[in-house]
Design a protein around this motif. Structure first.
Motif, PDB file in Angstrom:
ATOM      1  N   LEU A 143       0.845  -1.272   0.195  1.00 13.63           N
ATOM      2  CA  LEU A 143       0.002   0.104   0.116  1.00 13.63           C
ATOM      3  C   LEU A 143       0.979   1.142   0.068  1.00 13.63           C
ATOM      4  O   LEU A 143       1.801   1.338   0.986  1.00 13.63           O
ATOM      5  CB  LEU A 143      -0.998  -0.026   1.120  1.00 13.63           C
ATOM      6  N   GLY A 144       0.781   2.065  -1.106  1.00 15.60           N
ATOM      7  CA  GLY A 144       1.811   3.185  -1.152  1.00 15.60           C
ATOM      8  C   GLY A 144       0.869   4.650  -1.166  1.00 15.60           C
ATOM      9  O   GLY A 144      -0.403   4.551  -1.622  1.00 15.60           O
ATOM     10  N   LEU A 145       1.196   5.559  -0.401  1.00 22.87           N
ATOM     11  CA  LEU A 145       0.791   6.785  -0.236  1.00 22.87           C
ATOM     12  C   LEU A 145       1.496   7.866  -0.893  1.00 22.87           C
ATOM     13  O   LEU A 145       2.668   8.008  -0.576  1.00 22.87           O
ATOM     14  CB  LEU A 145       0.454   6.946   1.211  1.00 22.87           C
ATOM     15  N   PHE A 146       0.862   8.719  -1.654  1.00 23.29           N
ATOM     16  CA  PHE A 146       1.793  10.041  -1.938  1.00 23.29           C
ATOM     17  C   PHE A 146       0.716  11.163  -1.741  1.00 23.29           C
ATOM     18  O   PHE A 146      -0.244  11.247  -2.113  1.00 23.29           O
ATOM     19  CB  PHE A 146       1.851   9.945  -3.711  1.00 23.29           C
ATOM     20  N   GLN A 147       1.490  12.205  -1.210  1.00 21.74           N
ATOM     21  CA  GLN A 147       0.728  13.250  -0.483  1.00 21.74           C
ATOM     22  C   GLN A 147       1.518  14.575  -1.052  1.00 21.74           C
ATOM     23  O   GLN A 147       2.841  14.673  -0.481  1.00 21.74           O
ATOM     24  CB  GLN A 147       0.756  13.266   0.918  1.00 21.74           C
ATOM     25  N   GLN A 148       0.950  15.314  -1.911  1.00 22.56           N
ATOM     26  CA  GLN A 148       1.896  16.632  -2.128  1.00 22.56           C
ATOM     27  C   GLN A 148       0.539  17.932  -1.872  1.00 22.56           C
ATOM     28  O   GLN A 148      -0.357  18.132  -2.701  1.00 22.56           O
ATOM     29  CB  GLN A 148       1.936  16.504  -3.476  1.00 22.56           C
ATOM     30  N   PRO A 149       0.836  18.782  -0.894  1.00 25.05           N
ATOM     31  CA  PRO A 149       0.026  19.719  -0.627  1.00 25.05           C
ATOM     32  C   PRO A 149       0.382  20.595  -1.568  1.00 25.05           C
ATOM     33  O   PRO A 149       1.343  20.915  -2.038  1.00 25.05           O
ATOM     34  CB  PRO A 149       0.214  20.265   1.012  1.00 25.05           C
ATOM     35  N   ASP A 150      -0.594  21.803  -1.394  1.00 23.27           N
ATOM     36  CA  ASP A 150      -0.183  23.071  -2.290  1.00 23.27           C
ATOM     37  C   ASP A 150       0.011  24.170  -1.374  1.00 23.27           C
ATOM     38  O   ASP A 150      -0.882  24.543  -0.776  1.00 23.27           O
ATOM     39  CB  ASP A 150      -1.350  23.379  -3.492  1.00 23.27           C
TER      40      ASP A 150
END
Lengths: 75, 385
Positions: B41-48
């Motif tokens: 299970l992979g998570l990618f998180q990029q806020p602006d």
């Protein structure tokens, strides 16, 4: 930081270090290379995830898995 | 999401139900079993944070489960299948919801299936082939690949060559929600990899990747903003800039070359250092390099940790500009084709729960000079029998 000639040398140095060895290492001398901390081959599912993250975030390819082609990777 | 959590709980329960075994006899990832199941299970998180493309909200979250099944079909033939699914929450896709006939919710999935066979030709030679299929809401891809590998010098060296071809079809859903048919993209890639034992405690790999793409290479819903101080504020833009949007336009072909290498040296029992590097260049004007030192350490009999730092730098594509005031023939404001540096710090823990079961956990944080920082996290389970 701009891509500079000096930066290229930082990349080339480890490449030069991989010039094929002239001395064969016997199989019984290679035990240290089987240590868990020496393994290159990672789980294919991890490579899949890493490749997708890198190829969708950067302009470059290569070095992780095969060339991305399936799916646009354009989040 | 509930489905993913449920699947994760089932896998955790299945692992907990297994008998514990002495893991000392299992040096690393050597799959001595005939069958392997793996889940990740992979998570990618990029806020602006307001950086990157100022006209867009670049917030992005991707959750990706991957399931792998590998088995020996006979002593010489091994088969594999890998299924992946992406749950994508992206502001750039959600904005399409504003337009009639489009739904942001329709843009939140991707699934892919890879099937592979590997055949041991003789003691030193293997050949393989694979099929790929993936589907997104606006994208379909089929692929075919083959590989050949051969050992030399009693296992001190190994050459691997692989070829892949992909044919993709893209639905052209534009930034304003208008669909203008579909188009094709072809990708051919060749990889050449040389593995070498350098000493009883050092080994490494060097590789060459060549890629050629042709057809529709733009991102259909990407827009370029032509700024005009006399235009009214544009409500479609994140910063209400004065100007109008036009489609992204990029060349119809791309040639890509990368040379990459990595080397690993054992300092002492259970302690190693590594170094990876890559140089990349393409005919769109992007030049990039990366350097990645790493530290690998066993923690007792059942745990190992890898710590890594990666520096990456790329120049911008010829068609890229942060700002446009006239309509150029080739144009993009895609931040990933701009110039930036990135610094990544990461850690990866592996738990050898038993002789047959392994868990791993990893977190990476990337700081980019253009402000598009992101976090990735992953948890994996592997069972071989």
């Amino acid at each position: 930081m701009r891509f500079s000639r000096s930066a290229r040398w930082f990349v080339l140095l480890p490449l030069l270090g991989l010039a094929p060895s002239c001395t064969s290492v016997e199989f019984y001398e290679r035990e240290a290379l089987t240590d868990v901390t020496m393994q290159f081959d990672e789980d294919p599912t991890l490579i899949h995830f890493q490749q997708k993250v890198l190829y969708s975030c950067e302009g470059a390819i290569g070095g992780v898995g095969s060339l991305a082609g399936g799916g646009c990777g354009c989040y | 999401m509930r489905l993913l959590l449920g699947l994760g709980l089932v896998l955790v329960g299945a692992a907990a139900a297994q008998d514990e075994e002495d893991p000392l006899g299992r040096p690393g990832h050597d799959d001595t079993g005939t069958t392997t199941w793996a889940f990740r299970l992979g998570l990618f998180q990029q806020p602006d944070s307001g950086d990157g493309n100022p006209f867009l909200d670049e917030e992005l979250t991707v959750i990706e489960p991957v399931v792998l099944f590998e088995t020996d079909l006979n002593p010489r033939l091994r088969g594999s299948s890998m299924f992946s699914y992406d749950n994508v929450s992206s502001a750039s896709i959600d904005r399409l919801s504003k337009f009639d006939g489009q739904s942001g919710a329709s843009g939140d999935f991707y699934f892919g299936l890879d099937l592979g066979l590997s055949y041991l030709w003789d003691q030193a030679t293997d050949v393989g082939g694979n099929l790929h299929f993936s589907k997104e809401y606006d994208y379909t891809s089929i692929g075919l690949g083959g590989s050949w590998g051969k050992e030399f010098d009693g296992g001190n060296a190994r050459l691997k060559a692989s070829l892949s071809a992909y044919l993709d079809t893209v639905d052209l859903i534009r930034f304003d929600g208008v669909e203008t048919g579909d188009d094709d993209r072809t990708t051919l890639s060749a990889n050449l990899n040389w593995y070498q034992v350098l000493s009883p405690r050092t080994h490494g790999e060097v590789g060459l990747t060549l890629g050629a793409q042709s057809g529709y290479l733009e991102t259909p819903y990407n827009a370029v903003v032509i700024e005009d101080p006399f235009a009214p504020p544009n409500g479609n833009l994140d910063n209400f800039a004065r100007g109008f949007e036009v489609t992204e336009e990029l060349p119809d072909s791309r040639l890509r070359t990368a040379v990459h290498a990595k080397v690993r040296h054992r300092l002492s029992e259970g302690r190693s250092i590594g170094l990876g590097a890559r140089i990349y260049q393409d005919d769109w004007g992007i030049t990039a390099f990366s350097l990645e030192p790493s530290w690998h350490q066993r923690l007792g009999d059942r745990w190992a940790v890898a710590l890594r730092y990666r520096i990456y730098s790329q120049t911008e594509a010829d068609a890229f500009a942060h700002s446009f005031v006239v309509i150029e023939k080739e144009r993009t404001q895609d931040s990933d084709l701009g110039d930036f540096d990135a610094h990544t710090l990461g850690s990866h823990f592996t738990w050898f729960r038993s002789e047959s079961t392994t868990w791993d956990f990893g977190v990476d944080y990337t700081d980019r000079s253009d402000g598009l920082n992101h976090l990735t996290a992953t948890i994996g389970w592997r069972y071989s029998f």
